[in-house]
Design a protein around this motif. Structure first.
Motif, mmCIF file in Angstrom:
data_model
loop_
_atom_site.group_PDB
_atom_site.id
_atom_site.type_symbol
_atom_site.label_atom_id
_atom_site.label_comp_id
_atom_site.label_asym_id
_atom_site.label_seq_id
_atom_site.Cartn_x
_atom_site.Cartn_y
_atom_site.Cartn_z
ATOM 1 N N TYR A 261 -11.598 -2.411 2.033
ATOM 2 C CA TYR A 261 -10.622 -1.356 2.299
ATOM 3 C C TYR A 261 -10.536 -1.047 3.785
ATOM 4 C CZ TYR A 261 -14.703 1.815 1.474
ATOM 5 O OH TYR A 261 -15.929 2.429 1.483
ATOM 6 N N GLY B 202 -6.095 6.783 7.013
ATOM 7 C CA GLY B 202 -6.618 6.165 5.815
ATOM 8 C C GLY B 202 -7.180 7.146 4.812
ATOM 9 N N GLY C 243 -17.319 5.273 -4.507
ATOM 10 C CA GLY C 243 -16.787 3.924 -4.377
ATOM 11 C C GLY C 243 -17.843 2.873 -4.655
ATOM 12 N N ALA D 49 -7.815 -2.849 -2.352
ATOM 13 C CA ALA D 49 -9.017 -2.051 -2.110
ATOM 14 C C ALA D 49 -8.685 -0.784 -1.335
ATOM 15 C CB ALA D 49 -10.055 -2.878 -1.352
ATOM 16 N N LEU D 50 -7.790 -0.892 -0.345
ATOM 17 C CA LEU D 50 -7.385 0.295 0.413
ATOM 18 C C LEU D 50 -6.673 1.285 -0.494
ATOM 19 C CD1 LEU D 50 -6.978 1.956 2.956
ATOM 20 C CD2 LEU D 50 -4.964 0.557 3.481
ATOM 21 N N ALA E 19 -7.471 -6.916 0.036
ATOM 22 C CA ALA E 19 -7.725 -5.855 1.019
ATOM 23 C C ALA E 19 -6.761 -4.691 0.812
ATOM 24 C CB ALA E 19 -7.603 -6.412 2.437
ATOM 25 N N LEU F 127 -16.381 -0.664 -5.633
ATOM 26 C CA LEU F 127 -15.313 -0.913 -4.661
ATOM 27 C C LEU F 127 -15.900 -1.564 -3.420
ATOM 28 C CD1 LEU F 127 -12.337 -0.515 -3.839
ATOM 29 C CD2 LEU F 127 -12.965 1.738 -2.969
ATOM 30 N N GLY G 109 -8.094 -3.563 4.853
ATOM 31 C CA GLY G 109 -6.756 -3.164 4.425
ATOM 32 C C GLY G 109 -6.130 -2.155 5.368
ATOM 33 N N LEU G 110 -6.945 -1.224 5.881
ATOM 34 C CA LEU G 110 -6.425 -0.225 6.817
ATOM 35 C C LEU G 110 -5.947 -0.880 8.101
ATOM 36 C CD1 LEU G 110 -5.938 2.751 7.392
ATOM 37 C CD2 LEU G 110 -8.283 2.923 8.242
ATOM 38 N N PHE H 66 -9.204 3.030 -2.497
ATOM 39 C CA PHE H 66 -9.930 3.984 -1.662
ATOM 40 C C PHE H 66 -9.113 5.256 -1.447
ATOM 41 C CE2 PHE H 66 -11.004 5.692 2.570
ATOM 42 C CZ PHE H 66 -12.357 5.943 2.389
ATOM 43 N N VAL I 156 0.831 -1.204 0.000
ATOM 44 C CA VAL I 156 0.000 0.000 0.000
ATOM 45 C C VAL I 156 0.869 1.259 0.000
ATOM 46 C CG1 VAL I 156 -1.687 1.344 1.327
ATOM 47 C CG2 VAL I 156 -1.971 -1.135 1.071
#
Length: 265
Positions: free
Chosen positions: A253, A113, A243, A173-174, A170, A248, A256-257, A177, A55
């Motif tokens: 996401y 994020g 999103g 997706a983050l 994940a 999305l 992912g964070l 985002f 990321v």
């Protein structure tokens, strides 16, 4: 584009070709992005750290491309100095403010994020004729974020199953985002930011003087706006709506964070 070749060293519109070659730092970031994506996909070692690298390196690549887009359009519009300053090499260390453009946005990504816009490329506006060209220079950066966001969402939409490689999806997706938040933030008509700079050439002289006075405080104004619960809520409503429209996956996401904060266990 015309080429002039005096001797062995070629020139592009009077600028050495070396000014257009991607820097080793940028190529290293791209390699890290690809390698960490492969590691996250295969759950190699500490997968949370893999996602963190994936990321962060992807976000840094997008920041470089954002600033490169500004510089490239400015160069084509008439500002040759952006090439001499090294902006067209995609080297983040050449930016006029590495703290605001690289370090600070990465810290905000890890803490909140949010894909925070940064101010980095100094453009000689006097070398660029016409209001439309000024607007296009400012639009180029956010447009890059939009393209990046769509490109990242496409594989997420096409994927039929996230379970087998959940951590990779994940992280992807983050990253998508973050591009959405950066796109929306950069298009806000805040003085000093890209959205404000897009409309600045079209303002009357009186309004332009007021804009120029506020421009140095654009970041502070942005934080003040986002700190307001109502305005911040509207901002995220827009991001979530876009999103959802793109497809999305919202839970991914958020996951992912959590994954990139590998130090939390």
């Amino acid at each position: 584009m015309n080429f002039d070749r005096p001797g062995r060293g070629g020139l592009v519109l009077g600028v050495p070709r070396e000014a257009f070659r991607p820097s080793p730092i940028f190529l290293t970031l791209v390699a890290l992005f690809v390698a960490s994506g492969v590691m996250a996909w295969n759950r190699y070692g500490n997968v949370r750290f893999d996602v963190f690298l994936f990321v962060v390196s992807g976000w840094l690549v997008s920041l470089c491309l954002h600033e490169y887009a500004h510089a490239l359009v400015a160069f084509r519009a008439g500002d040759r100095e952006v090439a001499h300053r090294g902006y067209l090499t995609l080297n983040p260390l050449k930016y006029s403010n590495v703290l605001l453009s690289i370090i600070f946005p990465v810290v905000i990504v890890l803490l909140g994020g949010i894909g925070l816009p940064g101010g980095a490329v100094w453009v000689d506006r006097h070398a660029i004729p016409g209001r439309l060209r000024h607007t296009l220079v400012s639009l180029a950066g956010p447009a890059t974020n939009v393209i990046f966001a769509v490109a990242l969402v496409i594989p997420l939409v096409l994927a039929s199953d996230y379970d087998a490689h959940w951590e990779f999806w994940a992280g992807l997706a983050l990253l998508a985002f973050l591009q959405l938040t950066a796109s929306v933030l950069n298009l806000l008509p805040v003085p000093g930011l890209d959205g404000g700079n897009m409309i600045q050439p079209w303002l009357s002289p009186q309004w332009r003087r007021g804009y120029d006075l506020m421009a140095p405080y654009g970041f502070l104004l942005l934080f003040a706006l986002l700190w307001n619960p109502r305005i911040g809520g509207w901002f995220f409503d827009v991001v979530f709506t876009v999103g959802d429209f793109l497809g999305l996956p919202a839970p991914l996401y958020g996951d992912g964070l959590q994954l990139i904060r590998f130090w939390q266990g």
